[in-house]
Design a protein around this motif. Structure first.
Motif, PDB file in Angstrom:
ATOM      1  N   HIS A 101      -6.916   4.356   6.657  1.00  0.00           N
ATOM      2  CA  HIS A 101      -6.041   5.435   6.168  1.00  0.00           C
ATOM      3  C   HIS A 101      -6.265   6.657   7.061  1.00  0.00           C
ATOM      4  O   HIS A 101      -7.341   6.839   7.633  1.00  0.00           O
ATOM      5  CB  HIS A 101      -6.345   5.719   4.691  1.00  0.00           C
ATOM      6  CG  HIS A 101      -5.776   4.665   3.782  1.00  0.00           C
ATOM      7  ND1 HIS A 101      -4.573   4.808   3.137  1.00  0.00           N
ATOM      8  CD2 HIS A 101      -6.225   3.429   3.454  1.00  0.00           C
ATOM      9  CE1 HIS A 101      -4.319   3.715   2.428  1.00  0.00           C
ATOM     10  NE2 HIS A 101      -5.302   2.854   2.603  1.00  0.00           N
ATOM     11  N   HIS A 106      -8.698  -1.459   8.217  1.00  0.00           N
ATOM     12  CA  HIS A 106      -7.616  -0.922   7.368  1.00  0.00           C
ATOM     13  C   HIS A 106      -7.882   0.581   7.264  1.00  0.00           C
ATOM     14  O   HIS A 106      -8.663   1.033   6.423  1.00  0.00           O
ATOM     15  CB  HIS A 106      -7.695  -1.620   6.017  1.00  0.00           C
ATOM     16  CG  HIS A 106      -6.711  -1.170   4.986  1.00  0.00           C
ATOM     17  ND1 HIS A 106      -5.575  -1.882   4.669  1.00  0.00           N
ATOM     18  CD2 HIS A 106      -6.699  -0.090   4.158  1.00  0.00           C
ATOM     19  CE1 HIS A 106      -4.913  -1.273   3.693  1.00  0.00           C
ATOM     20  NE2 HIS A 106      -5.570  -0.169   3.372  1.00  0.00           N
ATOM     21  N   ASP A 132       0.848  -1.210   0.000  1.00  0.00           N
ATOM     22  CA  ASP A 132       0.000   0.000   0.000  1.00  0.00           C
ATOM     23  C   ASP A 132       0.877   1.251   0.000  1.00  0.00           C
ATOM     24  O   ASP A 132       0.545   2.264  -0.625  1.00  0.00           O
ATOM     25  CB  ASP A 132      -0.897  -0.030   1.255  1.00  0.00           C
ATOM     26  CG  ASP A 132      -2.135   0.829   1.136  1.00  0.00           C
ATOM     27  OD1 ASP A 132      -2.045   1.921   0.567  1.00  0.00           O
ATOM     28  OD2 ASP A 132      -3.194   0.424   1.643  1.00  0.00           O
TER      29      ASP A 132
HETATM   30 MG    MG Z   1      -5.207   0.884   1.480  1.00  0.00          MG
END
Ligand code: MG
Ligand code: HMG
Length: 325
Positions: free
Chosen positions: A232, A230, A24
């Motif tokens: 951000h 997950h 990522d």
């Molecule tokens: Mg991601």
């Protein structure tokens, strides 16, 4: 003043972090990091005690040129860190063996992963029709049909399959996403054989009440260890959202050293929560991760030198203050 009941009564004693910086993180760097830099990054992550590391993507090199060396990288890493044959029953929290995984969108990606010796793949799709099309050039239904050709054969080969659902907290093209739809997709991926589904706040727009709603739905449908978050950190809310997940008992979180990351097909997506920031918070709360915080800070500093720019994580900049000082 009467204090409310302990906010942290349900937090787990141990959690597992799934490291995504080589994938990522590096997919979102403008400049392609040379192979030796990628190897150095993964070595630093392994030295910090990370056991689950997503090292690359077997996607089209036209779509993600930064990871075009996936085959060579995987082979080099598996030669440097030989891992025993995977077992789908490996415990997800304790006594884990080092395991490298890679993103994989289709049968072509699966064949590449297999040829390189990878034993865990991660399929990925979006809860939003528009982001799904922009990212993998297909409708949601066509993606699920394609995954029949990917997940099933991977399981037959004895591989472990993880799943991602992106844009659960919001889409850069469509705005709000119905959490029922997102969790329906997560459940479908679980039923198709994904041992765990990672719910993505792809553009980092989530806030805590929303997280409580989404995670309550997820935990109502899926077994606890089948759900990961997950997050951000585009707007600085990743740790707040993770606290909500912890308080609900969630034990699996994705993270990226230095706070690298972003999806090239989701405008405005900044880095993931930084692994060292998350580990600092967890250790301070008495939650075990199995990670060496000092070495995580070293890994974040190594990542900065590898990508040639300052990274946004906080703890590697501020240093580790003794929690009892
Ligand atoms: Mg991601
Ligand atoms: P397409 O163009 O529709 O695919 O792309 P296609 O099947 O028509 O094939 C086109 C060309 O790509 C062909 O080559 C295929 O062989 C090749 P050509 O004949 O033109 O030379 N191809 C491949 N090559 C290597 N490996 C493969 C592969 N598949 C096809 N596996 C495709 C469809 C899915 C391939 C493309 O859209 C793609 O690669 N997308 C990847 C996008 C991506 O990686 N995005 C970032 C990751 S997702 C993310 O960051 C979110 C996440 O972090 C969670 C969150 O934050 O929420 C996971």
């Amino acid at each position: 003043m009467t204090l409310a009941p302990d906010l942290f009564a349900a937090v787990p004693g141990r959690v597992s972090l799934y490291e995504v910086s080589p994938r990522d993180g590096l997919q979102n760097e403008n400049a392609t990091v040379p192979l030796r830099g990628k190897l150095r990054l993964v070595d630093a992550l392994v030295a910090a005690g990370l056991k689950r590391i997503e090292i690359t993507s077997f996607v089209s090199p036209k779509w993600i040129p930064q990871l075009a060396d996936a085959d060579e990288l995987a082979e080099a890493l598996l030669a440097a860190h030989p891992t025993p044959q995977a077992s789908s029953t490996d415990h997800l929290l304790e006594g884990q063996r080092l395991r490298f995984s890679a993103l994989c969108p289709n049968a072509r990606g699966l064949a590449r992963a297999r040829a390189a010796g990878i034993d865990e793949i991660a399929v990925f799709m979006s809860a939003s029709e528009t982001h799904n099309r922009k990212n993998i050039n297909k409708s949601i239904d066509a993606t699920l049909a394609e995954f029949e050709e990917t997940i099933g054969p991977a399981l037959d080969y004895g591989m472990r399959v993880r799943g991602y659902v992106s844009t659960v907290w919001g889409c850069p093209y469509e705005g709000d996403i119905d959490p029922r739809r997102a969790i329906e997709i997560a459940l479908k991926l679980h039923e198709m054989g994904c041992y765990q589904v990672s719910l993505g706040d792809t553009i980092g727009s989530g806030t805590p009440r929303q997280t409580r709603d989404i995670m309550a739905r997820a935990l109502g449908e899926l077994p606890l260890d089948s759900v990961a978050m997950h997050m951000h950190d585009t707007r600085g809310t990743a740790l707040s959202n993770i606290i909500v997940g912890l308080e609900m008992g969630v034990r699996h979180f994705d993270a990226s050293v230095g706070g690298m990351g972003g999806c090239p097909y989701a405008p405005g997506a900044a880095g993931n929560v930084a692994t060292e920031d998350l580990a600092y918070m967890l250790h301070g709360m008495g939650i075990a991760t199995g990670l060496d915080l000092e070495r995580l800070v070293e890994a974040a500093k190594a990542a900065e030198s590898i990508v040639g720019r300052a990274l946004p994580g906080k703890v590697h900049q501020a240093g580790i203050r003794s929690l009892r000082a």
